[in-house]
Design a protein around this motif. Sequence first.
Motif, PDB file in Angstrom:
ATOM      1  N   LYS A   1       0.854  -1.180   0.000  1.00 18.50           N
ATOM      2  CA  LYS A   1       0.000   0.000   0.000  1.00 18.50           C
ATOM      3  C   LYS A   1       0.893   1.234   0.000  1.00 18.50           C
ATOM      4  O   LYS A   1       1.738   1.402   0.882  1.00 18.50           O
ATOM      5  CB  LYS A   1      -0.898  -0.002   1.243  1.00 18.50           C
ATOM      6  CG  LYS A   1      -1.622   1.301   1.536  1.00 18.50           C
ATOM      7  CD  LYS A   1      -2.776   1.540   0.594  1.00 18.50           C
ATOM      8  CE  LYS A   1      -3.560   2.790   0.990  1.00 18.50           C
ATOM      9  NZ  LYS A   1      -4.568   3.164  -0.013  1.00 18.50           N
ATOM     10  N   GLN A   2       0.727   2.077  -1.016  1.00 19.12           N
ATOM     11  CA  GLN A   2       1.496   3.310  -1.087  1.00 19.12           C
ATOM     12  C   GLN A   2       0.871   4.339  -0.145  1.00 19.12           C
ATOM     13  O   GLN A   2      -0.329   4.622  -0.218  1.00 19.12           O
ATOM     14  CB  GLN A   2       1.521   3.853  -2.507  1.00 19.12           C
ATOM     15  CG  GLN A   2       2.416   5.069  -2.703  1.00 19.12           C
ATOM     16  CD  GLN A   2       3.896   4.705  -2.690  1.00 19.12           C
ATOM     17  OE1 GLN A   2       4.251   3.552  -2.847  1.00 19.12           O
ATOM     18  NE2 GLN A   2       4.747   5.704  -2.517  1.00 19.12           N
ATOM     19  N   VAL A   3       1.682   4.898   0.754  1.00 17.49           N
ATOM     20  CA  VAL A   3       1.213   5.921   1.693  1.00 17.49           C
ATOM     21  C   VAL A   3       2.169   7.102   1.596  1.00 17.49           C
ATOM     22  O   VAL A   3       3.306   7.033   2.059  1.00 17.49           O
ATOM     23  CB  VAL A   3       1.162   5.382   3.141  1.00 17.49           C
ATOM     24  CG1 VAL A   3       0.629   6.463   4.087  1.00 17.49           C
ATOM     25  CG2 VAL A   3       0.298   4.129   3.225  1.00 17.49           C
ATOM     26  N   GLY A   4       1.722   8.185   0.943  1.00 19.20           N
ATOM     27  CA  GLY A   4       2.608   9.317   0.734  1.00 19.20           C
ATOM     28  C   GLY A   4       3.741   8.941  -0.206  1.00 19.20           C
ATOM     29  O   GLY A   4       3.524   8.380  -1.277  1.00 19.20           O
ATOM     30  N   ASP A   5       4.965   9.230   0.220  1.00 17.54           N
ATOM     31  CA  ASP A   5       6.112   8.929  -0.644  1.00 17.54           C
ATOM     32  C   ASP A   5       6.753   7.591  -0.312  1.00 17.54           C
ATOM     33  O   ASP A   5       7.829   7.267  -0.807  1.00 17.54           O
ATOM     34  CB  ASP A   5       7.159  10.045  -0.551  1.00 17.54           C
ATOM     35  CG  ASP A   5       7.694  10.227   0.871  1.00 17.54           C
ATOM     36  OD1 ASP A   5       7.159   9.584   1.800  1.00 17.54           O
ATOM     37  OD2 ASP A   5       8.638  11.019   1.051  1.00 17.54           O
ATOM     38  N   LYS A   6       6.107   6.791   0.546  1.00 12.34           N
ATOM     39  CA  LYS A   6       6.632   5.470   0.897  1.00 12.34           C
ATOM     40  C   LYS A   6       5.550   4.413   0.746  1.00 12.34           C
ATOM     41  O   LYS A   6       4.368   4.708   0.783  1.00 12.34           O
ATOM     42  CB  LYS A   6       7.164   5.466   2.338  1.00 12.34           C
ATOM     43  CG  LYS A   6       8.422   6.273   2.550  1.00 12.34           C
ATOM     44  CD  LYS A   6       8.936   6.103   3.972  1.00 12.34           C
ATOM     45  CE  LYS A   6      10.230   6.876   4.189  1.00 12.34           C
ATOM     46  NZ  LYS A   6      10.744   6.710   5.573  1.00 12.34           N
ATOM     47  N   ALA A   7       6.009   3.186   0.595  1.00 15.10           N
ATOM     48  CA  ALA A   7       5.088   2.061   0.535  1.00 15.10           C
ATOM     49  C   ALA A   7       5.169   1.270   1.828  1.00 15.10           C
ATOM     50  O   ALA A   7       6.188   1.274   2.520  1.00 15.10           O
ATOM     51  CB  ALA A   7       5.422   1.152  -0.652  1.00 15.10           C
ATOM     52  N   MET A   8       4.073   0.612   2.154  1.00 10.86           N
ATOM     53  CA  MET A   8       4.041  -0.318   3.272  1.00 10.86           C
ATOM     54  C   MET A   8       3.725  -1.696   2.707  1.00 10.86           C
ATOM     55  O   MET A   8       2.919  -1.830   1.789  1.00 10.86           O
ATOM     56  CB  MET A   8       2.957   0.082   4.269  1.00 10.86           C
ATOM     57  CG  MET A   8       2.750  -0.886   5.407  1.00 10.86           C
ATOM     58  SD  MET A   8       1.391  -0.353   6.493  1.00 10.86           S
ATOM     59  CE  MET A   8       1.443  -1.660   7.730  1.00 10.86           C
ATOM     60  N   VAL A   9       4.396  -2.717   3.197  1.00  5.62           N
ATOM     61  CA  VAL A   9       4.069  -4.078   2.815  1.00  5.62           C
ATOM     62  C   VAL A   9       3.822  -4.877   4.086  1.00  5.62           C
ATOM     63  O   VAL A   9       4.492  -4.687   5.103  1.00  5.62           O
ATOM     64  CB  VAL A   9       5.195  -4.742   1.972  1.00  5.62           C
ATOM     65  CG1 VAL A   9       6.482  -4.904   2.765  1.00  5.62           C
ATOM     66  CG2 VAL A   9       4.735  -6.095   1.426  1.00  5.62           C
ATOM     67  N   MET A  10       2.836  -5.732   4.050  1.00 10.09           N
ATOM     68  CA  MET A  10       2.600  -6.653   5.160  1.00 10.09           C
ATOM     69  C   MET A  10       2.047  -7.945   4.590  1.00 10.09           C
ATOM     70  O   MET A  10       1.504  -7.966   3.483  1.00 10.09           O
ATOM     71  CB  MET A  10       1.649  -6.051   6.204  1.00 10.09           C
ATOM     72  CG  MET A  10       0.272  -5.706   5.704  1.00 10.09           C
ATOM     73  SD  MET A  10      -0.709  -4.788   6.946  1.00 10.09           S
ATOM     74  CE  MET A  10      -0.810  -6.001   8.271  1.00 10.09           C
ATOM     75  N   GLY A  11       2.238  -9.021   5.332  1.00 12.67           N
ATOM     76  CA  GLY A  11       1.771 -10.294   4.828  1.00 12.67           C
ATOM     77  C   GLY A  11       2.105 -11.435   5.764  1.00 12.67           C
ATOM     78  O   GLY A  11       2.451 -11.240   6.931  1.00 12.67           O
ATOM     79  N   ASP A  12       2.014 -12.627   5.207  1.00 13.70           N
ATOM     80  CA  ASP A  12       2.106 -13.860   5.970  1.00 13.70           C
ATOM     81  C   ASP A  12       2.830 -14.883   5.094  1.00 13.70           C
ATOM     82  O   ASP A  12       2.527 -14.995   3.907  1.00 13.70           O
ATOM     83  CB  ASP A  12       0.681 -14.319   6.295  1.00 13.70           C
ATOM     84  CG  ASP A  12       0.616 -15.521   7.204  1.00 13.70           C
ATOM     85  OD1 ASP A  12       1.649 -15.877   7.791  1.00 13.70           O
ATOM     86  OD2 ASP A  12      -0.481 -16.096   7.341  1.00 13.70           O
ATOM     87  N   LEU A  13       3.775 -15.606   5.677  1.00 11.82           N
ATOM     88  CA  LEU A  13       4.540 -16.610   4.937  1.00 11.82           C
ATOM     89  C   LEU A  13       4.313 -17.984   5.559  1.00 11.82           C
ATOM     90  O   LEU A  13       4.433 -18.153   6.767  1.00 11.82           O
ATOM     91  CB  LEU A  13       6.028 -16.263   4.958  1.00 11.82           C
ATOM     92  CG  LEU A  13       6.403 -14.878   4.434  1.00 11.82           C
ATOM     93  CD1 LEU A  13       7.907 -14.654   4.579  1.00 11.82           C
ATOM     94  CD2 LEU A  13       5.961 -14.697   2.990  1.00 11.82           C
ATOM     95  N   VAL A  14       3.996 -18.944   4.724  1.00 10.01           N
ATOM     96  CA  VAL A  14       3.802 -20.332   5.162  1.00 10.01           C
ATOM     97  C   VAL A  14       5.133 -21.051   5.008  1.00 10.01           C
ATOM     98  O   VAL A  14       5.669 -21.147   3.902  1.00 10.01           O
ATOM     99  CB  VAL A  14       2.714 -21.020   4.313  1.00 10.01           C
ATOM    100  CG1 VAL A  14       2.503 -22.454   4.778  1.00 10.01           C
ATOM    101  CG2 VAL A  14       1.412 -20.235   4.375  1.00 10.01           C
TER     102      VAL A  14
END
Length: 305
Positions: A81-94
């Motif tokens: 998700k792009q927020v302003g001039d930076k992106a955020m990433v989140m998730g889950d790894l199996v």
Amino acid sequence: MRSEMFKAASVFLSLVLIIAVGPARAADPDWKAVEQALGKSGQLQAGDVFRIGMPRTDLAVTVKGVLVKAGFALGSYAAFKQVGDKAMVMGDLVLLDQEVPAVMSGLLGGGLDVTAVHNHLSEMSPHVMYMHYEGHGDALQLAKALRQALSASATPLGTGATAPAASAGPALDTKQIEQALGRTGRDIGGGVFQVTVPRAESITEIGMPLLPAMGVVTVLNFQPIADAKAAITGDFVLIDKEVNNVARTLRQHGIDVTALHNHGLQDTPRLFYMHFWATDDPAKLAQGLKAAVDQTNSKTAEGSK
């Protein structure tokens, strides 16, 4: 004198435009480059979240003797998700147990944060763990760091990573499930039927919105099994005062609670995730899940009063 007046007028006009229009919006990331970096394609979802699925199609995992499909319980993912001039990433790894240490080191070494490591289900063979993570910065660099970390696992990535063809098998009466839940769902592949239930309140992390497409949503998955039955799994997204009411309701309907934990570290309100498992008649299972959903502050289903 005129020159000075012209300059002053230009400055004033510039200020008016900034106030009226606001600061320039940062350009959206090159999502194609992000896909290439991870070696998997993604989709832009609600709220401008770019989500890439990385299911563990390489694993043959059983839960209490039921062979589970990758989309049912083995779905690694990355949500950007792009927020302003930076992106955020989140998730889950199996991850298999033996993959956990090296992947964690890779995430931390690449500037990503690990926010949780835990089980989701019981009696899994082979045993797998779930590692939740997040990061902030340039989307492409985040994707590269994630790909490097995942190189320590056998997660199928790259151009040669293709899912096996779906085999014929039992099917679900999805209309019956939707009627019992009072909500619509969708086939997410391999015959797995999914219903998602967003929470009603706004959820944030350090002032940034956490959206359903980022994984902050109750997920109810149904997989058909033999004898016209279904297996169910997924997780409820809960605030503290809802936890025991939902657990009590699930148990009253014969549904096992298999895990309770956080996925993030700085969410507001503080969230807890409750995972579950059961096998039975699909409509009966849906009725039990509906009773549990009714214990939560969830958005009303579209079309209901």
